[in-house]
Design a protein around this motif. Structure first.
Motif, short mmCIF file in Angstrom:
data_model
loop_
_atom_site.label_atom_id
_atom_site.label_comp_id
_atom_site.label_asym_id
_atom_site.label_seq_id
_atom_site.Cartn_x
_atom_site.Cartn_y
_atom_site.Cartn_z
N ALA A 1 10.17 -0.29 -0.51
CA ALA A 1 8.80 -0.75 -0.66
C ALA A 1 7.88 0.36 -0.17
O ALA A 1 8.29 1.23 0.59
N GLY A 2 6.67 0.30 -0.59
CA GLY A 2 5.71 1.29 -0.12
C GLY A 2 4.57 1.44 -1.10
O GLY A 2 4.69 1.05 -2.26
N ILE A 3 3.46 1.98 -0.58
CA ILE A 3 2.34 2.25 -1.48
C ILE A 3 2.75 3.42 -2.35
O ILE A 3 3.37 4.37 -1.87
N GLU A 4 2.37 3.35 -3.59
CA GLU A 4 2.74 4.44 -4.48
C GLU A 4 2.21 5.77 -3.99
O GLU A 4 1.14 5.85 -3.40
N GLY A 5 2.99 6.78 -4.22
CA GLY A 5 2.54 8.11 -3.83
C GLY A 5 3.03 8.50 -2.45
O GLY A 5 2.58 9.49 -1.88
N ASN A 6 3.94 7.74 -1.89
CA ASN A 6 4.49 8.09 -0.59
C ASN A 6 5.88 8.71 -0.70
O ASN A 6 6.63 8.75 0.26
N GLY A 7 6.20 9.17 -1.90
CA GLY A 7 7.45 9.90 -2.05
C GLY A 7 8.56 9.12 -2.73
O GLY A 7 9.64 9.67 -2.95
#
Lengths: 382, 508, 304
Positions: free
Chosen positions: B289-295
């Motif tokens: 999971a994560g906000i897009e653009g965090n790799g």
């Protein structure tokens, strides 16, 4: 399923429409210089098609265009624009000429294939520079091939006029200097004409016709290219890279590898473009060696929509135009450059029409899909 | 008092589909009106009609009580309607200021009056209490800031009606809070806000009224105080949504994918994946999971070989695959479902069967000598189309004519049918409708049952939490936390998605 | 003295490249690739000579710009309205220019490759400066078009970077969809950029015929339209950069003629210099220069 055929029909119709449209537009130019378009086109047809030798000349004209059309189309198929066919064929022709006049005493069965191979090699070498620069340094192939065309003009000029100039030629009466041309090629390097073969069928061609075995070779090459594109893994990769490079890369195809091989192939075909002229008509290379086949090839490829078999027909079409141009110039006093104008208009018409037609076909296909969808929705879920 | 927006019988058809079917809608002045619906329900079309990008085929539009035709985006601006697009409409290489004033510049003769423009924008900034560096280039700022630029753009044009298209899709929960505060402030200044979303919690929190669209029609307009999330979901989908998937317990097998200290750098040299380690066993789904653009994207691409690892090690099926070519990695049994179907997954103009062999066209079963065995490929395609229930008229059809769900089925058929041991699925349900998404989930669970190792990257928290066995949160190129889904709530994860620092407003 | 003359001839060689390169900047910043610049120069040189032959040099210049603009209009219709491949359209423009000028040259002058001699604009001597011996070749007998070209550099720079028109033009080349949603007429801006490139290329062709050679000669553009494209890239899509690049290419050309007189290097290799230099520039010398983001991509409404 009927729609499939309709779509195929549309695809075939596109070039026909383009030809008609550009003929109409160029009529304006003819009218502007006070001639009748109908008469001009009639003269073209009559001049090109009414006599056997005229038809043969038309096919002779078409021969280099088959190769250059194929060379350009391979570029287009992988999404690259090889404007450099022009320079590639000059270099190819020179290398072939070099092998033709410097090697002596070989039997024709070895010498001729060797000369043809050298032509392909020359084109390949010259196409290697732009594709190397593209893959390694990201230089756009359009700019680099344009620059290389100009470089090749000067280089060929230098090689013909300074390095390999034929010193054995006799001075022509009244001219103070010898001509800038290479020595004559050995007879064993020359391509036989089709006269003997056609004679078997009772077709007699006069001597001033130079239709030779490169024409059937061109047709065979087109068939081979077709097979390569549609039936081999590499051809599939080439088309996939051309239509979506990122997707191709993602599934394990290396676009750079495809680019290099494809472009070298395109260059090799380009190297054969000038050989029909060199190995039958000229027999040497000089400053008047035909130019612009590379650019003509762009038109040929576009009219054929990059279909290898279509290229045979569009090359013959342009061979017809070139023959017809001579007709209207001699018989009607209409400058033969008419045909250049016609050609430019054809390029524009075909791309515009193809674009509009593709949009239309896409809409048709979308519609088909949506109909399937809605029937899916109306049926009870399984 | 006149209503801000009234739509009467708006119908918009596209070839073969009715995107909006006799839509009636009333938006009061000064309210936050949410429009919810599934993907493909017609929300975006409706908004593009309001923004002047599309023209309705039928129906009437009243803005502040006057009947209007919104013939162009320019006309929409004249009518004081401002659109904040889901995909930002910004010129990356322009500065924030240039982006805000573009199209509504203050002039000095033919020249740009930069001073006057700057002053006007600065006044807006202080009025709404926004913070932004006007001279930064848009390519350098964060997603949250870019969204503020979008909002300022429409305010600068004097918009009284703001249309926000899925504004929270790209934001972290804390950024969403800040956005909502900003929206409330705007509402306080008398602006009317139309808020498009499919996230029900958010809609219930911010909206004064909610209109639900389904299949191009208005399903109803409700007050948030009178409905529950489940009510809304039912209105949206038409049948009760199955939120829980059948997930049988599976005994985890050997480690099939292991990543150690992976670093991937951008072309600028900045590490975008910065020391990620993880292990996935057979029969296990690891969700990221994560906000897009965090790799996340770069992590997936490094595994499949699309990006070079600058350090670290990736092992798949017991072999070190770091530095191998994509083809070698795929041949070892790593399958990839890319996040962007159209860009990376398919060759759109090619036929369905050609797409089905893409990447496997050199496999023995598809070759006859050195040539392609077209008969075998077509047969294989027909089987897969049947097995996965791909809807199409012919396998000779270019794949661009298929719907998103059917296209994804072709990719699944291609990637999963060769018994891969490791599956990297990046946003596999993005843009799909509920039915197709469910299908993808079922297939992934099937693979899990078969003992495959699956890496699932998704921006949809709910998806990750319902399908994965373990969840890692990726922030700033690192996996900052790892949970079992039953241990956490979406809010917990949200904190980590922002790097654990709850107070920070910015995503990056 | 030698150096002054070399500079003067560099400047004369640079001007056609510069004018076309300025045109290239406008069309590229609007997101339209135009390799038909060469063709637009060709029609400029022909129509310029034709106009000057009948009605004098001023009319010639105007006619040349109109002819260039007409070709650009065709390119714009092809690429902006019908959204066809921009390189293909450019190739067709070049063939059309070549064919139509030869055709008309035969029909009008009865000569395929040259026009009769035509006179150019009155030359200017710049007072004061022409007293300085060193600068003399640079400031005496100067074509007004040279001065115009030099003046056009800061003007273009101002227009592109400091005016409303320029901001909008650039936005269309970078992100046409964003510009469209802000009510900017994308098609109008693209047309403007392409037409400007045609006008400037036409002027550049007329300069070659009227000011440089005194007649129209077939093939007189010698691929300078393409070199101008390279000068624009080298100059990083900025007018001022295009100026320095054009001067560099002009200098190499001027220098080559001096070397010819020496006769050490074969003449053909000197002719290659601009092209080789351009290749080298594109290969390595250029630092990561990037063009407009949406350059070469046709813009279609209603598509994401």
């Amino acid at each position: 399923m009927k729609k499939r055929y309709y779509i195929v029909l549309l695809r075939v119709l596109a070039p026909v429409l383009a030809i008609v449209l550009s003929a109409l537009m160029s009529s304006i130019v003819i009218l502007a210089i006070g001639k009748s378009p109908l008469q001009v086109f009639y003269t073209m047809f009559k001049f090109s098609l009414s006599r056997l030798d005229s038809v043969a000349i038309m096919l002779y004209n078409a021969t280099p265009l088959i190769f250059s059309g194929l060379a350009v189309s391979i570029g287009f198929r992988m999404g690259l624009f090889n404007i450099g066919v022009e320079g590639q064929y000059l270099i190819g022709a020179f290398l072939a000429a070099l092998a033709g006049f410097s090697i002596k005493g070989l039997p024709a069965v070895i010498h001729l294939p060797l000369v043809i191979l050298c032509g392909a090699l020359g084109g390949m070498m010259w196409s290697f520079i732009p594709i190397f620069l593209k893959v390694k340094r990201g230089v756009h192939e359009v700019i680099s091939t344009i620059m290389l065309n100009y470089i090749s003009y000067s280089l060929i000029h230098y090689l013909i006029a300074d390095v390999f100039i034929d010193k054995s030629q006799k001075l022509i009466q009244g001219l103070g200097s010898i001509l800038s041309r290479t020595p004559k090629l050995s007879p064993s390097a020359m391509m036989p004409k089709l006269h003997g073969f056609l004679g078997l069928f009772g077709l007699q061609l006069p001597r001033h016709v130079y239709l030779n075995w490169f024409f059937p070779l061109g047709i065979l090459t087109a068939a081979l290219v077709y097979y390569l594109l549609m039936y081999t893994p590499f051809g599939f990769e080439l088309r996939a890279v051309g239509q979506n490079r990122e997707a191709a890369r993602t599934v394990g195809i290396e676009p750079e590898r495809v680019y290099v091989i494809g472009f070298l192939l395109s260059g090799a075909l380009a190297g054969l473009v000038g050989l029909s002229d060199l190995l039958s008509y000229f027999g040497y290379m000089d400053m008047d060696f035909p130019r612009n086949y590379g650019f003509d090839g762009i038109a040929v490829a576009l009219i054929a929509q990059n279909h290898p078999l279509g290229i045979i027909f569009s090359a013959i079409l342009f061979g017809f135009l070139k023959r017809g141009a001579e007709g209207i110039q001699t018989l009607m006093g209409v400058p033969r450059e008419m045909v250049s104008i016609l050609q430019a208009l054809m390029i524009m018409s075909i791309v515009v029409i193809a674009k509009l037609m593709n949009d239309y076909i896409k809409r048709l296909e979308k519609k088909e899909e949506m109909m399937v969808c809605s029937s899916e929705n109306s049926s009870p879920p399984a | 008092m006149d209503k801000a927006v009234v739509l009467r019988g708006i119908t918009k058809r596209f070839p073969g589909i009715v995107a909006n079917d006799r839509i009636d809608l009333e938006v009061e002045k000064g309210e936050i009106h949410a429009i919810v619906g599934e993907n493909g329900a017609g929300k975006s079309t409706l908004m593009k009609i309001l923004a002047g990008i599309y023209q309705p085929d039928e129906g009437e539009i009243y803005i502040f009580g006057k009947k209007e035709k919104i013939t162009s985006p320019g006309r929409a601006i004249e009518l004081k309607i401002g659109m904040v697009h889901q995909h930002f409409m910004l010129v990356d290489r322009f500065t924030v200021l240039e982006n805000i004033i573009l199209g509504a510049e203050k002039r000095l003769g033919i020249a740009l009056d930069e001073k006057k423009c700057r002053k006007a924008v600065e006044e807006l900034l202080s009025l709404y209490n926004f913070s932004l560096n006007l001279d930064a280039r848009v390519e350098e700022i964060s997603v949250g800031q870019a969204q503020r630029v979008e909002i300022l753009k429409v305010l600068y044009r004097g918009a009284d009606i703001l249309v926000l298209d899925e504004p929270t899709a790209v934001l972290a929960p804390q950024e969403v809070k800040e956005l909502f505060n900003n929206l409330r402030r705007l509402k306080g200044e008398g602006k009317t806000i139309i808020f498009i979303s499919h996230k029900l919690d958010e809609v219930l929190e911010i909206a004064d009224r909610i209109t639900v669209l389904r299949r191009g029609r208005v399903e109803g307009t409700v007050l948030p105080s009178r409905v529950t999330k489940e009510d809304l979901a039912r209105m949206m989908v038409g049948k009760p949504v199955m939120m829980k998937l059948d997930k049988e317990p599976v005994n985890a097998g050997d480690v099939l994918l292991s990543i150690e200290d992976l670093v991937v750098k951008e072309s600028s040299g900045k590490p975008i994946v910065n020391g990620v380690s993880l292990k996935i066993r057979g029969g296990e789904i690891y969700g990221i999971a994560g906000i897009e653009g965090n790799g996340q994207k770069e992590l997936a691409e490094a595994i499949i070989g699309l990006r070079e690892a600058s350090s670290g090690r990736i092992t798949a099926c017991g072999r070190d695959i770091t530095g191998l070519s994509i083809k070698e990695i795929r041949d070892l049994g790593v399958a990839f479902i890319p996040e962007d179907r159209h860009r990376q997954g398919l060759v759109l103009p090619m036929k369905v069967w050609e797409n089905m062999m893409l990447g496997y066209h050199t496999k023995k079963e598809f070759l006859k000598g050195k040539s392609l065995n077209l008969k075998a490929i077509r047969r294989f395609t027909k089987n897969k189309v049947e097995e996965y229930g791909v809807r199409l008229s012919s396998i000779e059809q270019p794949i661009e004519g298929l719907s998103g769900g059917n296209q994804q089925k072709v990719i699944l058929g291609r990637e999963l049918s060769r018994e891969p041991k490791v599956i990297v699925a990046s946003q596999p349900t993005r843009g799909l409708d509920v039915g197709a998404a469910e299908f993808v989930h079922r297939e992934l669970l099937k693979m899990r049952k078969k003992g495959r190792a699956i890496l699932l990257i998704s921006a949809d928290l709910e998806e990750v939490l319902s399908i994965a066995d373990r969840v890692g949160v990726m922030y700033n190129g690192k996996i900052t936390a790892e949970f079992r889904p039953e241990e956490v709530t979406p809010e917990d994860i949200g904190v980590y998605m922002l790097g654990g620092d709850v107070k920070a407003g910015e995503g990056k | 003295m030698f150096f002054g003359e070399l500079l003067a001839s560099s400047l004369r060689m640079a001007v056609p490249i510069l004018l076309t390169a300025l045109g290239a900047v406008f069309t590229e910043r609007a997101g339209v690739v135009n390799i038909g610049l060469e063709g637009m120069m060709i029609v400029g040189s022909f129509w310029g000579a034709l106009g000057a032959y009948y009605y004098g040099p001023y009319f010639g210049l105007l006619l040349a710009m109109a002819a260039g603009m007409f070709m650009a209009l065709i390119h714009a219709i092809n690429t902006v309205t019908f959204r066809v491949d921009q390189v293909v359209s450019g190739v067709a423009i070049n063939i059309l220019a070549y064919g139509s000028t030869r055709f008309l040259s035969l029909a009008i002058f009865n000569m395929a490759t040259t026009s009769p001699h035509v006179s150019g604009l009155p030359k200017i001597n710049i007072p004061v400066l022409s007293g300085i011996e060193f600068l003399k070749p640079l400031v005496t007998d100067v074509s007004p078009v040279i001065i115009l070209a030099l003046v056009l550099v800061p003007i273009s720079s101002f227009v592109i970077n400091r005016t409303v028109f320029g901001l909008r033009l650039r936005s269309v080349g970078e992100n046409p969809l964003a510009a469209d949603t802000l009510g900017i007429n994308v098609f109008k801006m693209k047309y403007a950029g392409v037409l400007l490139s045609g006008i400037l290329s036409g002027l550049s062709g007329a300069y070659l015929a009227l000011e440089h050679t005194g007649m129209y000669v077939e093939g007189m553009t010698q691929g300078e339209g393409f070199i101008a494209l390279a000068a624009m890239i080298f100059g990083n899509w900025e007018p001022k950069g295009a100026l320095w690049a054009s001067l560099l290419f002009g200098f190499s050309e001027a220098l080559s003629f001096r070397v010819v007189e020496g006769g050490v290097v074969p003449y053909q290799f000197i002719k290659m210099i601009p092209y080789v230099l351009t290749l080298l520039v594109l290969t390595g010398v250029v630092k990561k220069s990037t063009g407009p983001a949406a350059s070469g991509v046709p813009y279609e409404r209603g598509l994401k």
